[in-house]
Design a protein around this motif. Structure first.
Motif, PDB file in Angstrom:
ATOM      1  N   LEU A 295      -8.182   4.941  -0.552  1.00 44.77           N
ATOM      2  CA  LEU A 295      -8.718   3.642  -0.160  1.00 44.77           C
ATOM      3  C   LEU A 295      -8.113   2.555  -1.034  1.00 44.77           C
ATOM      4  O   LEU A 295      -8.054   2.704  -2.259  1.00 44.77           O
ATOM      5  N   HIS A 296      -7.643   1.468  -0.440  1.00 42.25           N
ATOM      6  CA  HIS A 296      -7.131   0.345  -1.214  1.00 42.25           C
ATOM      7  C   HIS A 296      -7.862  -0.928  -0.806  1.00 42.25           C
ATOM      8  O   HIS A 296      -7.992  -1.268   0.368  1.00 42.25           O
ATOM      9  N   TYR A 297      -8.354  -1.638  -1.820  1.00 39.74           N
ATOM     10  CA  TYR A 297      -9.075  -2.887  -1.592  1.00 39.74           C
ATOM     11  C   TYR A 297      -8.809  -3.812  -2.776  1.00 39.74           C
ATOM     12  O   TYR A 297      -9.220  -3.525  -3.903  1.00 39.74           O
TER      13      TYR A 297
ATOM     14  N   GLU B  83       0.617   5.409   5.912  1.00 43.13           N
ATOM     15  CA  GLU B  83      -0.426   4.390   5.977  1.00 43.13           C
ATOM     16  C   GLU B  83      -1.197   4.526   7.287  1.00 43.13           C
ATOM     17  O   GLU B  83      -0.619   4.543   8.373  1.00 43.13           O
TER      18      GLU B  83
ATOM     19  N   TYR C 149      -6.627  -0.446   5.075  1.00 40.21           N
ATOM     20  CA  TYR C 149      -7.457  -0.055   3.935  1.00 40.21           C
ATOM     21  C   TYR C 149      -7.296   1.400   3.511  1.00 40.21           C
ATOM     22  O   TYR C 149      -7.760   1.781   2.446  1.00 40.21           O
ATOM     23  N   TRP C 150      -6.667   2.223   4.343  1.00 40.02           N
ATOM     24  CA  TRP C 150      -6.586   3.651   4.040  1.00 40.02           C
ATOM     25  C   TRP C 150      -5.163   4.160   4.132  1.00 40.02           C
ATOM     26  O   TRP C 150      -4.402   3.742   4.995  1.00 40.02           O
ATOM     27  N   ASN C 151      -4.828   5.067   3.252  1.00 38.08           N
ATOM     28  CA  ASN C 151      -3.639   5.908   3.353  1.00 38.08           C
ATOM     29  C   ASN C 151      -4.070   7.358   3.291  1.00 38.08           C
ATOM     30  O   ASN C 151      -5.121   7.685   2.724  1.00 38.08           O
TER      31      ASN C 151
ATOM     32  N   ARG D 292      -7.709   1.009  -6.188  1.00 36.53           N
ATOM     33  CA  ARG D 292      -7.356   2.165  -5.376  1.00 36.53           C
ATOM     34  C   ARG D 292      -8.350   3.279  -5.709  1.00 36.53           C
ATOM     35  O   ARG D 292      -8.558   3.597  -6.881  1.00 36.53           O
TER      36      ARG D 292
ATOM     37  N   PRO E  37      -7.788  11.192   1.339  1.00 35.75           N
ATOM     38  CA  PRO E  37      -7.630   9.782   1.662  1.00 35.75           C
ATOM     39  C   PRO E  37      -7.499   8.928   0.410  1.00 35.75           C
ATOM     40  O   PRO E  37      -8.013   9.277  -0.655  1.00 35.75           O
TER      41      PRO E  37
ATOM     42  N   GLN F 268       0.825  -1.201   0.000  1.00 35.80           N
ATOM     43  CA  GLN F 268       0.000   0.000   0.000  1.00 35.80           C
ATOM     44  C   GLN F 268       0.864   1.258   0.000  1.00 35.80           C
ATOM     45  O   GLN F 268       0.352   2.356  -0.089  1.00 35.80           O
TER      46      GLN F 268
END
Length: 232
Positions: free
Chosen positions: A157-159, A111, A115-117, A163, A155, A29
């Protein structure tokens, strides 16, 4: 002169969304390695001249290289070619301007959790456009040079392979138009508006290659497409 349509474009103002990995583990991430991206875009922004406000219509083709200095901090270079149409009285009778742009880029992406940066990015870009005469205005030329500094935050979001980023930005523009021919003058200009927002996404096809699109509103209004390769 070649023009690109909004639905086939993308920017290069800063690389707004990043990430890596086909395994998509937590350690992917952050900034995992050197990256290179091809950026194609179209946007509009408004310049404030002494005589009024005028819209600039920009198409650009560029590349961005980012070198991480840690897992969350990266520095980069961007460069490319653009065309710029302007509707002010001294330029609207000339052919669209064309020329290079180049700049520096900074990204800080701490990070927050799995799930979030937080994505903070900034940069400084030089643009140099040349305008030539046409049948409407023979023997007239113009040069347009401006410098853009910008800062964005939001923000990320990564899933899985996706992204999603959204946030706001601030820009500052300082420029000069130099006209020569039947009209001889030098005019300074700046940005009419300084703030706006963005939203976009990236999709990772494998560990190192991704495709993305994002849209900008406010001071800069446009859409961008990105193809990025990461070298880990």
């Amino acid at each position: 002169m070649m023009q690109i349509k909004p639905w086939t474009v993308l920017w290069l103002l800063p690389v707004l969304i990043s990430g890596t990995g086909s395994a998509f583990a937590d350690d992917t991430q952050t900034l995992a390695g050197v990256s290179a991206s091809v950026d194609i875009g179209h946007y509009r922004t408004d310049f404030a001249y002494p005589g009024g406000n005028y819209q600039a219509d920009v198409n650009y083709y560029g590349m961005t290289f980012v070198q991480p200095v840690s897992e969350s901090v990266g520095f980069g270079l961007l460069a490319g070619y653009q065309t710029t149409g302007m509707n002010n009285p001294s330029l609207n009778t000339l052919a669209d301007g064309y020329g290079p742009f180049a700049g520096l880029y900074f990204d800080w992406r701490p990070e927050l959790n799995d799930y979030w940066n937080l994505d903070m990015h900034a940069g400084y870009t030089w643009h140099d456009m040349s305008y030539t005469s046409n049948n409407q205005q023979p023997n007239q030329q113009a040069d347009l040079t401006w410098y853009t500094s910008y800062f964005g935050i939001g923000p990320l979001l990564h899933y899985g392979p996706w992204r999603l980023g959204l946030g706001g930005y601030y820009q500052n523009i300082s420029g000069t138009e130099t006209d020569s021919g039947s009209i001889n003058q030098k005019l300074d200009f700046s940005a009419v508006r300084s703030t706006g927002g963005y939203i976009g996404f990236m999709y990772y096809m494998n560990n190192s290659q991704s495709l993305g699109m994002y849209a900008l509103g406010g001071a800069v209004r446009g859409v961008s497409l990105i193809f990025r390769v990461e070298f880990q």
